[in-house]
Design a protein around this motif. Structure first.
Motif, PDB file in Angstrom:
ATOM      1  N   GLN A 293       0.830  -1.206   0.000  1.00 53.44           N
ATOM      2  CA  GLN A 293       0.000   0.000   0.000  1.00 53.44           C
ATOM      3  C   GLN A 293       0.867   1.261   0.000  1.00 53.44           C
ATOM      4  O   GLN A 293       1.723   1.424   0.857  1.00 53.44           O
ATOM      5  CB  GLN A 293      -0.915   0.043   1.226  1.00 53.44           C
ATOM      6  CG  GLN A 293      -1.938  -1.050   1.271  1.00 53.44           C
ATOM      7  CD  GLN A 293      -2.995  -0.909   0.179  1.00 53.44           C
ATOM      8  OE1 GLN A 293      -3.160   0.143  -0.428  1.00 53.44           O
ATOM      9  NE2 GLN A 293      -3.704  -1.989  -0.067  1.00 53.44           N
ATOM     10  N   PRO A 294       0.643   2.188  -0.934  1.00 54.06           N
ATOM     11  CA  PRO A 294       1.373   3.448  -0.899  1.00 54.06           C
ATOM     12  C   PRO A 294       0.936   4.310   0.286  1.00 54.06           C
ATOM     13  O   PRO A 294       1.715   5.098   0.808  1.00 54.06           O
ATOM     14  CB  PRO A 294       1.030   4.115  -2.225  1.00 54.06           C
ATOM     15  CG  PRO A 294      -0.186   3.419  -2.729  1.00 54.06           C
ATOM     16  CD  PRO A 294      -0.236   2.071  -2.082  1.00 54.06           C
ATOM     17  N   VAL A 295      -0.326   4.130   0.715  1.00 55.70           N
ATOM     18  CA  VAL A 295      -0.873   4.841   1.870  1.00 55.70           C
ATOM     19  C   VAL A 295      -1.625   3.806   2.705  1.00 55.70           C
ATOM     20  O   VAL A 295      -2.533   3.150   2.198  1.00 55.70           O
ATOM     21  CB  VAL A 295      -1.837   5.972   1.451  1.00 55.70           C
ATOM     22  CG1 VAL A 295      -2.393   6.687   2.674  1.00 55.70           C
ATOM     23  CG2 VAL A 295      -1.142   6.959   0.518  1.00 55.70           C
ATOM     24  N   LEU A 296      -1.225   3.668   3.966  1.00 58.44           N
ATOM     25  CA  LEU A 296      -1.838   2.674   4.840  1.00 58.44           C
ATOM     26  C   LEU A 296      -2.451   3.360   6.052  1.00 58.44           C
ATOM     27  O   LEU A 296      -1.767   4.086   6.772  1.00 58.44           O
ATOM     28  CB  LEU A 296      -0.785   1.656   5.298  1.00 58.44           C
ATOM     29  CG  LEU A 296      -1.297   0.458   6.085  1.00 58.44           C
ATOM     30  CD1 LEU A 296      -2.210  -0.408   5.208  1.00 58.44           C
ATOM     31  CD2 LEU A 296      -0.128  -0.366   6.613  1.00 58.44           C
ATOM     32  N   LEU A 297      -3.748   3.147   6.264  1.00 58.14           N
ATOM     33  CA  LEU A 297      -4.456   3.679   7.424  1.00 58.14           C
ATOM     34  C   LEU A 297      -4.397   2.630   8.525  1.00 58.14           C
ATOM     35  O   LEU A 297      -4.786   1.472   8.306  1.00 58.14           O
ATOM     36  CB  LEU A 297      -5.925   3.981   7.075  1.00 58.14           C
ATOM     37  CG  LEU A 297      -6.208   5.257   6.284  1.00 58.14           C
ATOM     38  CD1 LEU A 297      -5.565   5.264   4.925  1.00 58.14           C
ATOM     39  CD2 LEU A 297      -7.701   5.476   6.162  1.00 58.14           C
TER      40      LEU A 297
END
Length: 153
Positions: A69-73
């Motif tokens: 994931q390039p952005v992980l929440l």
């Protein structure tokens, strides 16, 4: 060595400011971890990010592809090798994490007295631990740096 950028939100909602900062981080070539404190709030943010105009690739932690994931929440330390950490909802961050990251952003709601107190406490504890920090405000309609630590000579 990284720095912590404190963003005092008073005009735009978290979803809008966060999306703008994430887009800038991705354009710099960084992977991003968005760290919150509550799964329910992160799920709501996930929905808001998918519904906004424009594609912002991201995922919720706990899936089989977290590392991709390039952005992980997430509510914990992410698993996507992020070089940019964005803390929301008063999520904890350490001075060691700041030193290791390219950038740490701490976003807090300027209309929430508890969030303001939390951010002030984070500023004090992180700068006391030697972290470099900047405080940014949007009170005039444009983001302006209002304070930094250490102060320039």
């Amino acid at each position: 060595m990284g720095a912590a950028y404190f963003y005092h939100l008073t005009r735009n909602p978290l979803e809008k400011t966060l999306a703008t900062l994430v887009e800038k981080a991705l354009s710099a070539g960084w992977r991003v971890e968005v760290r919150g404190r509550a799964d329910a709030q992160l799920r709501a943010l996930d929905v808001a990010l998918w519904q906004r105009e424009g594609f912002l690739p991201h995922g919720m932690a706990g899936g089989p592809h977290d590392a991709d994931q390039p952005v992980l929440l997430t509510t914990g330390a992410g698993g996507n090798s992020a070089s940019c950490l964005m803390c929301i909802q008063g999520a904890d961050v350490t001075s060691d994490e700041i030193a290791a990251a390219d950038r740490v952003c701490i976003l807090f709601d300027g209309h929430d007295p508890e969030a303001l107190q939390q951010a002030r406490g984070q500023w004090k504890s992180l700068t006391d631990a030697g972290a470099t920090a900047q405080y940014w405000s949007e009170e005039t309609g444009k983001w302006q740096m209002k304070a930094q630590h250490p102060k320039p000579e």
